[in-house]
Design a protein around this motif. Structure first.
Motif, mmCIF file in Angstrom:
data_model
loop_
_atom_site.group_PDB
_atom_site.id
_atom_site.type_symbol
_atom_site.label_atom_id
_atom_site.label_comp_id
_atom_site.label_asym_id
_atom_site.label_seq_id
_atom_site.Cartn_x
_atom_site.Cartn_y
_atom_site.Cartn_z
ATOM 1 N N ASP A 49 0.766 -1.241 0.000
ATOM 2 C CA ASP A 49 0.000 0.000 0.000
ATOM 3 C C ASP A 49 0.799 1.294 0.000
ATOM 4 O OD1 ASP A 49 0.844 -0.076 2.671
ATOM 5 O OD2 ASP A 49 -1.114 -0.710 3.400
ATOM 6 N N HIS A 50 2.113 1.237 0.171
ATOM 7 C CA HIS A 50 2.877 2.489 0.153
ATOM 8 C C HIS A 50 4.358 2.203 -0.058
ATOM 9 C CE1 HIS A 50 3.626 6.699 0.950
ATOM 10 N NE2 HIS A 50 4.589 6.363 1.774
ATOM 11 N N THR A 51 5.008 3.062 -0.817
ATOM 12 C CA THR A 51 6.460 3.022 -1.009
ATOM 13 C C THR A 51 6.967 4.448 -0.913
ATOM 14 O OG1 THR A 51 6.243 1.161 -2.526
ATOM 15 C CG2 THR A 51 8.316 2.348 -2.586
ATOM 16 N N GLU A 52 8.083 4.598 -0.229
ATOM 17 C CA GLU A 52 8.648 5.933 -0.024
ATOM 18 C C GLU A 52 10.167 5.837 -0.099
ATOM 19 O OE1 GLU A 52 8.583 8.680 3.882
ATOM 20 O OE2 GLU A 52 6.646 7.856 3.289
ATOM 21 N N LEU A 53 10.786 6.732 -0.869
ATOM 22 C CA LEU A 53 12.244 6.752 -0.994
ATOM 23 C C LEU A 53 12.757 8.165 -0.764
ATOM 24 C CD1 LEU A 53 12.678 4.748 -4.319
ATOM 25 C CD2 LEU A 53 13.030 3.889 -2.027
ATOM 26 N N SER A 54 13.873 8.279 -0.073
ATOM 27 C CA SER A 54 14.503 9.583 0.066
ATOM 28 C C SER A 54 15.080 9.982 -1.289
ATOM 29 C CB SER A 54 15.606 9.534 1.124
ATOM 30 O OG SER A 54 16.620 8.640 0.726
ATOM 31 N N ASP A 55 15.250 11.270 -1.502
ATOM 32 C CA ASP A 55 15.765 11.761 -2.786
ATOM 33 C C ASP A 55 17.110 11.140 -3.146
ATOM 34 O OD1 ASP A 55 13.545 13.321 -3.217
ATOM 35 O OD2 ASP A 55 14.462 15.155 -2.428
ATOM 36 N N GLU A 56 17.977 10.965 -2.152
ATOM 37 C CA GLU A 56 19.319 10.456 -2.458
ATOM 38 C C GLU A 56 19.322 8.978 -2.874
ATOM 39 O OE1 GLU A 56 19.280 10.500 2.176
ATOM 40 O OE2 GLU A 56 18.555 11.814 0.607
ATOM 41 N N LEU A 57 18.237 8.254 -2.602
ATOM 42 C CA LEU A 57 18.193 6.851 -2.998
ATOM 43 C C LEU A 57 17.363 6.603 -4.255
ATOM 44 C CD1 LEU A 57 17.931 4.940 0.402
ATOM 45 C CD2 LEU A 57 19.940 5.394 -1.001
ATOM 46 N N ARG A 58 16.696 7.624 -4.755
ATOM 47 C CA ARG A 58 15.897 7.458 -5.979
ATOM 48 C C ARG A 58 16.805 7.086 -7.155
ATOM 49 N NH1 ARG A 58 10.728 9.029 -5.204
ATOM 50 N NH2 ARG A 58 10.388 10.465 -3.481
ATOM 51 N N GLY A 59 16.305 6.214 -7.999
ATOM 52 C CA GLY A 59 17.055 5.815 -9.186
ATOM 53 C C GLY A 59 18.168 4.823 -8.924
ATOM 54 N N GLN A 60 18.239 4.294 -7.713
ATOM 55 C CA GLN A 60 19.309 3.358 -7.361
ATOM 56 C C GLN A 60 18.828 1.909 -7.290
ATOM 57 O OE1 GLN A 60 22.461 4.557 -6.993
ATOM 58 N NE2 GLN A 60 21.634 6.568 -7.436
ATOM 59 N N GLY A 61 17.562 1.664 -7.629
ATOM 60 C CA GLY A 61 17.037 0.300 -7.572
ATOM 61 C C GLY A 61 16.558 -0.135 -6.198
ATOM 62 N N VAL A 62 16.476 0.812 -5.277
ATOM 63 C CA VAL A 62 16.077 0.476 -3.911
ATOM 64 C C VAL A 62 14.616 0.040 -3.859
ATOM 65 C CG1 VAL A 62 15.890 1.327 -1.533
ATOM 66 C CG2 VAL A 62 17.816 2.026 -2.960
ATOM 67 N N GLY A 63 13.751 0.695 -4.611
ATOM 68 C CA GLY A 63 12.341 0.306 -4.646
ATOM 69 C C GLY A 63 12.178 -1.135 -5.112
ATOM 70 N N GLN A 64 12.926 -1.518 -6.129
ATOM 71 C CA GLN A 64 12.867 -2.890 -6.623
ATOM 72 C C GLN A 64 13.370 -3.880 -5.575
ATOM 73 O OE1 GLN A 64 14.049 -0.323 -8.428
ATOM 74 N NE2 GLN A 64 12.881 -0.301 -10.319
ATOM 75 N N LYS A 65 14.413 -3.490 -4.841
ATOM 76 C CA LYS A 65 14.943 -4.361 -3.789
ATOM 77 C C LYS A 65 13.906 -4.546 -2.678
ATOM 78 C CE LYS A 65 19.023 -5.389 -5.265
ATOM 79 N NZ LYS A 65 19.322 -6.746 -5.680
ATOM 80 N N LEU A 66 13.212 -3.463 -2.317
ATOM 81 C CA LEU A 66 12.159 -3.581 -1.307
ATOM 82 C C LEU A 66 11.065 -4.521 -1.804
ATOM 83 C CD1 LEU A 66 11.910 0.163 -0.236
ATOM 84 C CD2 LEU A 66 12.750 -1.710 1.191
ATOM 85 N N LEU A 67 10.699 -4.388 -3.077
ATOM 86 C CA LEU A 67 9.687 -5.263 -3.656
ATOM 87 C C LEU A 67 10.155 -6.720 -3.648
ATOM 88 C CD1 LEU A 67 6.980 -5.768 -5.000
ATOM 89 C CD2 LEU A 67 8.015 -5.089 -7.194
#
Length: 104
Positions: A49-67
């Motif tokens: 239901d929610h995903t949040e990334l700090s600006d410095e981690l955007r574009g680094q694949g962190v969202g995919q790793k969380l998924l």
């Protein structure tokens, strides 16, 4: 450019943690640099239901790793994932074969 390289190196040393229905990167879930939350829907489904990334981690694949961690959790618990949050929905439908066994 050097800043991005440093952030990337630091990210690779970070651990994705899981507690209280949140996968996150950081000291704790409340002050996370990145997080993905879910809620329980019945006995065998979870809602991303929610995903949040700090600006410095955007574009680094962190969202995919969380998924990836959420999907692993779903596999371990024989759950399906209802991808409510737009990022999760987009990722799960981009690679339908990869997620077909957990996507609802």
């Amino acid at each position: 450019m050097n800043c991005k390289i440093i952030v990337m190196e630091v990210y690779h040393q970070m651990e994705i943690k899981h507690e209280h229905r949140v996968f996150y990167v950081g000291e704790n879930a409340n002050e996370a640099l990145a997080k993905m939350t879910y809620s329980v829907a019945g006995e065998s489904s979870i809602i991303a239901d929610h995903t949040e990334l700090s600006d410095e981690l955007r574009g680094q694949g962190v969202g995919q790793k969380l998924l990836e961690h959420l999907v692993e959790f779903a596999h371990e618990n024989n759950d399906t994932i209802i991808p409510l949050f737009p990022f999760v929905k987009a990722e799960m439908y981009k690679g339908p074969e990869k997620y077909k066994d957990v996507r609802r």
